[in-house]
Design a protein around this motif. Structure first.
Motif, PDB file in Angstrom:
ATOM      1  N   ILE A 119       6.855  -7.514  -6.777  1.00 14.64           N
ATOM      2  CA  ILE A 119       6.197  -6.753  -7.658  1.00 14.64           C
ATOM      3  C   ILE A 119       4.893  -7.636  -8.074  1.00 14.64           C
ATOM      4  O   ILE A 119       3.873  -7.096  -7.992  1.00 14.64           O
ATOM      5  CB  ILE A 119       6.889  -6.723  -9.223  1.00 14.64           C
ATOM      6  CG1 ILE A 119       8.051  -5.868  -8.849  1.00 14.64           C
ATOM      7  CG2 ILE A 119       6.122  -6.006 -10.124  1.00 14.64           C
ATOM      8  CD1 ILE A 119       8.934  -5.762 -10.140  1.00 14.64           C
ATOM      9  N   ALA A 159      -5.490   0.515  -1.224  1.00 14.03           N
ATOM     10  CA  ALA A 159      -4.152   0.880  -1.969  1.00 14.03           C
ATOM     11  C   ALA A 159      -4.588   2.400  -2.061  1.00 14.03           C
ATOM     12  O   ALA A 159      -3.570   3.351  -1.662  1.00 14.03           O
ATOM     13  CB  ALA A 159      -3.733   0.524  -3.184  1.00 14.03           C
ATOM     14  N   LEU A 160      -5.799   2.798  -2.286  1.00 12.36           N
ATOM     15  CA  LEU A 160      -6.077   4.438  -2.499  1.00 12.36           C
ATOM     16  C   LEU A 160      -5.908   5.092  -1.133  1.00 12.36           C
ATOM     17  O   LEU A 160      -5.696   6.386  -1.232  1.00 12.36           O
ATOM     18  CB  LEU A 160      -7.596   4.376  -3.134  1.00 12.36           C
ATOM     19  CG  LEU A 160      -7.467   3.984  -4.567  1.00 12.36           C
ATOM     20  CD1 LEU A 160      -8.996   4.141  -5.005  1.00 12.36           C
ATOM     21  CD2 LEU A 160      -6.525   4.856  -5.474  1.00 12.36           C
ATOM     22  N   VAL A 214      -8.742  -4.534  -2.425  1.00  9.31           N
ATOM     23  CA  VAL A 214      -7.543  -3.980  -2.517  1.00  9.31           C
ATOM     24  C   VAL A 214      -7.190  -2.817  -3.151  1.00  9.31           C
ATOM     25  O   VAL A 214      -6.474  -2.179  -2.867  1.00  9.31           O
ATOM     26  CB  VAL A 214      -6.693  -5.215  -3.404  1.00  9.31           C
ATOM     27  CG1 VAL A 214      -5.339  -4.763  -3.809  1.00  9.31           C
ATOM     28  CG2 VAL A 214      -6.654  -6.571  -2.597  1.00  9.31           C
ATOM     29  N   THR A 215      -8.009  -2.471  -3.884  1.00  6.31           N
ATOM     30  CA  THR A 215      -7.861  -1.060  -4.658  1.00  6.31           C
ATOM     31  C   THR A 215      -8.120   0.139  -3.736  1.00  6.31           C
ATOM     32  O   THR A 215      -7.609   0.844  -3.569  1.00  6.31           O
ATOM     33  CB  THR A 215      -8.998  -0.929  -5.858  1.00  6.31           C
ATOM     34  OG1 THR A 215      -8.752  -1.976  -6.905  1.00  6.31           O
ATOM     35  CG2 THR A 215      -8.894   0.198  -6.590  1.00  6.31           C
ATOM     36  N   THR A 238     -10.780  -7.711  -5.544  1.00  4.08           N
ATOM     37  CA  THR A 238     -10.281  -6.620  -6.394  1.00  4.08           C
ATOM     38  C   THR A 238     -10.512  -5.309  -5.710  1.00  4.08           C
ATOM     39  O   THR A 238      -9.821  -4.514  -5.701  1.00  4.08           O
ATOM     40  CB  THR A 238     -10.786  -6.952  -7.636  1.00  4.08           C
ATOM     41  OG1 THR A 238     -12.522  -6.980  -7.551  1.00  4.08           O
ATOM     42  CG2 THR A 238     -10.476  -8.058  -8.414  1.00  4.08           C
ATOM     43  N   VAL A 239     -11.955  -4.895  -5.349  1.00  4.21           N
ATOM     44  CA  VAL A 239     -12.401  -3.782  -4.817  1.00  4.21           C
ATOM     45  C   VAL A 239     -11.585  -3.355  -3.661  1.00  4.21           C
ATOM     46  O   VAL A 239     -11.118  -2.257  -3.265  1.00  4.21           O
ATOM     47  CB  VAL A 239     -14.064  -3.736  -4.891  1.00  4.21           C
ATOM     48  CG1 VAL A 239     -14.288  -2.414  -4.340  1.00  4.21           C
ATOM     49  CG2 VAL A 239     -14.605  -4.177  -5.976  1.00  4.21           C
ATOM     50  N   ALA A 261       1.243  -9.530  -4.871  1.00  2.00           N
ATOM     51  CA  ALA A 261      -0.078  -9.110  -4.390  1.00  2.00           C
ATOM     52  C   ALA A 261      -1.048  -9.500  -5.847  1.00  2.00           C
ATOM     53  O   ALA A 261      -2.073  -9.869  -5.560  1.00  2.00           O
ATOM     54  CB  ALA A 261      -0.168  -7.790  -3.867  1.00  2.00           C
ATOM     55  N   PRO A 262      -0.506  -8.956  -6.919  1.00  2.00           N
ATOM     56  CA  PRO A 262      -1.478  -9.091  -8.174  1.00  2.00           C
ATOM     57  C   PRO A 262      -2.072 -10.536  -8.426  1.00  2.00           C
ATOM     58  O   PRO A 262      -2.868 -10.941  -8.783  1.00  2.00           O
ATOM     59  CB  PRO A 262      -0.455  -8.700  -9.406  1.00  2.00           C
ATOM     60  CG  PRO A 262       0.130  -7.536  -8.597  1.00  2.00           C
ATOM     61  CD  PRO A 262       0.556  -7.862  -7.116  1.00  2.00           C
ATOM     62  N   ARG A 297      -1.558   3.556   0.435  1.00  2.00           N
ATOM     63  CA  ARG A 297      -0.714   3.705  -0.214  1.00  2.00           C
ATOM     64  C   ARG A 297      -0.268   5.078  -1.077  1.00  2.00           C
ATOM     65  O   ARG A 297       0.405   5.268  -2.214  1.00  2.00           O
ATOM     66  CB  ARG A 297      -0.343   2.567  -1.322  1.00  2.00           C
ATOM     67  CG  ARG A 297       0.158   1.167  -0.673  1.00  2.00           C
ATOM     68  CD  ARG A 297       1.476   1.097  -0.319  1.00  2.00           C
ATOM     69  NE  ARG A 297       1.818  -0.018   0.428  1.00  2.00           N
ATOM     70  CZ  ARG A 297       2.129  -1.011   0.325  1.00  2.00           C
ATOM     71  NH1 ARG A 297       2.049  -1.515  -0.859  1.00  2.00           N
ATOM     72  NH2 ARG A 297       2.558  -1.833   1.351  1.00  2.00           N
ATOM     73  N   ARG A 298      -1.452   6.008  -0.720  1.00  2.00           N
ATOM     74  CA  ARG A 298      -1.491   7.206  -1.454  1.00  2.00           C
ATOM     75  C   ARG A 298      -0.414   8.103  -0.978  1.00  2.00           C
ATOM     76  O   ARG A 298      -0.279   8.217   0.330  1.00  2.00           O
ATOM     77  CB  ARG A 298      -2.806   7.888  -1.038  1.00  2.00           C
ATOM     78  CG  ARG A 298      -2.880   9.427  -1.934  1.00  2.00           C
ATOM     79  CD  ARG A 298      -4.213   9.705  -1.433  1.00  2.00           C
ATOM     80  NE  ARG A 298      -5.405   9.011  -2.322  1.00  2.00           N
ATOM     81  CZ  ARG A 298      -5.640   9.614  -3.582  1.00  2.00           C
ATOM     82  NH1 ARG A 298      -5.044  10.655  -4.125  1.00  2.00           N
ATOM     83  NH2 ARG A 298      -6.474   8.960  -4.365  1.00  2.00           N
ATOM     84  N   ARG A 299       0.530   8.600  -1.728  1.00  5.50           N
ATOM     85  CA  ARG A 299       1.376   9.642  -0.937  1.00  5.50           C
ATOM     86  C   ARG A 299       2.064  10.798  -1.992  1.00  5.50           C
ATOM     87  O   ARG A 299       1.571  10.912  -2.988  1.00  5.50           O
ATOM     88  CB  ARG A 299       2.781   8.715  -0.703  1.00  5.50           C
ATOM     89  CG  ARG A 299       3.448   7.981  -1.959  1.00  5.50           C
ATOM     90  CD  ARG A 299       4.417   7.240  -1.744  1.00  5.50           C
ATOM     91  NE  ARG A 299       5.453   7.094  -2.740  1.00  5.50           N
ATOM     92  CZ  ARG A 299       6.285   6.235  -2.982  1.00  5.50           C
ATOM     93  NH1 ARG A 299       6.130   4.995  -2.306  1.00  5.50           N
ATOM     94  NH2 ARG A 299       7.254   6.266  -4.098  1.00  5.50           N
TER      95      ARG A 299
END
Lengths: 363, 60
Positions: free
Chosen positions: B11, B54-55, B50-51, B47-48, B14-15, B58-60
């Motif tokens: 969990i 993910a967008l 990774v965001t 930060t940017v 990555a953060p 990891r979008r589903r």
């Protein structure tokens, strides 16, 4: 995590956010243009002024001081500061019998002794800055925004704790884009919240420290700076003062390699009744924000003490760049802006998730 | 269908990495100028990056 623990953190997250969200939104929205203050003012403000005799040797500090004081007969010098990107020395003076805090300010062209136009911010940027700093409410406004900053820190910490139960079955970064709006915005909220946590904590905590500037500086003046005056009983009269140039030269000897920032004259807030306080700063991004005053006896021109600022003044000094993001070039400013926008999305989605809660069908 | 809970490292891995990179970037950029600004800004840019990753992924 136990259900009871989760419930407690949920309460912390909910209330620290609810209390502060509107103020934090205001801070983010006003902060966004403020990040680019320098760039915006470069475009909006006229840049016409040039020094009268660019090739001439600069006037001495005593001459500049005399030129500034000549414009305000009867006043005594309070501060002298030095513009970074033009040969201008700013002379601040005050009427010793006038109301406290009423200063005269004259930017003097060091090549001619004439008055130069003041460097003022653009009125719109000044308005935004004031709103961002204290909402036009002075010290109480500043301290209130500091309290909102503490709420923000509470919301980030509790948010990171709550991230675990929400994400225990979702791989990092999952956005369930095809689910209901609420689920989708919860995922955006969690992703942006956890990714920006480090930056938000730094900007939030340094913002809180900046709101304490007034009490921090007052404490410094009343303790560390005051201790240096004990040996004297009467203030140095204006007529018996040593040359300012000699005082600054002596101070430079004591702090070689540092850059002159400003001079506080005897009797002002940043000095004692008996000293020229000559403030220097370093020239790396870190040390440029750390000032060191050398105290020069105003009667004799001798070095009295080098008084490095205490840790709490250093903390305040370093909190300014870390809050404003103005220490690493344009790239850093752009990141500041993007992370600021991300924070607006986090605040907005958080509000949306809370508002939508009542309309959720009972399970 | 019941999936197994992720452990704490899955969990927060990555953060924590992004947190460490951005703090290093924030403080590092204070210490140097020029090239160092670029290097440390890049760390904060994690930060940017990774965001955006993910967008997209990891979008589903």
């Amino acid at each position: 995590m136990k259900t009871r623990t989760i419930r407690a953190w949920t309460l912390v997250h909910k209330w620290s956010s609810l209390v502060s969200t509107l103020f934090l939104l205001m801070l983010c929205v006003t902060g966004l243009p403020l990040v680019f203050t320098h760039e915006i003012e470069e475009v909006l403000l006229p840049q016409a002024w040039t020094p009268a005799n660019p090739e001439a040797p600069p006037l001495s500090l005593d001459q500049v001081l005399a030129a500034g004081l000549a414009l305000h007969p009867g006043e005594v010098p309070a501060f002298m500061s030095f513009d970074e990107d033009r040969p201008v020395v700013n002379v601040t003076s005050v009427d010793p019998n006038g109301p406290a805090g009423k200063y005269s300010f004259e930017p003097i062209d060091r090549t001619s002794g004439e008055v130069a136009p003041p460097v003022a911010g653009h009125p719109v940027m000044e308005f935004l800055l004031q709103l961002h700093t204290d909402m036009f409410l002075g010290l109480p406004g500043m301290l209130f925004l500091g309290l909102m900053g503490l709420m923000l820190i509470g919301a980030v910490v509790s948010g990171v704790v709550l991230y675990a139960p929400f994400m225990r079955r979702l791989p990092f970064g999952t956005v369930r884009a095809r689910k209901a709006a609420r689920t989708r915005w919860l995922d955006y909220h969690n992703l942006l919240g956890v990714v920006t946590a480090g930056w938000v904590l730094v900007v939030g905590a340094t913002g809180v420290i900046n709101t304490l500037a007034t009490p921090i500086l007052a404490y410094w003046k009343n303790t560390a700076l005051k201790e240096l005056t004990v040996a004297y009983d009467a203030p140095a009269p204006a007529g018996e003062r040593a040359s300012l140039d000699a005082a600054v030269a002596r101070a430079k000897q004591a702090l070689p390699g540092m850059k002159l920032q400003f001079v506080a004259f005897p009797g002002t807030d940043y000095s004692t009744d008996h000293h020229y306080a000559v403030f220097f700063h370093g020239d790396t991004p870190l040390t440029t924000h750390l000032t060191t005053p050398a105290l020069i006896d105003a009667r004799t021109g001798e070095l009295a003490a080098v008084a490095p600022t205490p840790w709490y003044v250093k903390a305040l000094s370093l909190s300014q760049p870390l809050h404003f993001g103005d220490y690493g070039g344009l790239a850093l400013k752009i990141l500041w802006a993007l992370l600021d926008i991300a924070t607006i999305v986090i605040l907005g989605s958080g509000l949306y998730l809370w508002l939508g809660k009542g309309r959720r069908k009972p399970a | 269908m019941s999936r197994k809970d992720l452990n704490i490292w899955a969990i927060f891995g990555a953060p924590i990495l992004v947190f460490a990179l951005s703090l290093t970037g924030l403080i590092g950029a204070l210490l140097g100028d020029g090239v160092w600004d670029a290097v440390f800004s890049t760390l904060l840019a994690s930060t940017v990056v990774v965001t955006v990753w993910a967008l997209i992924r990891r979008r589903r």
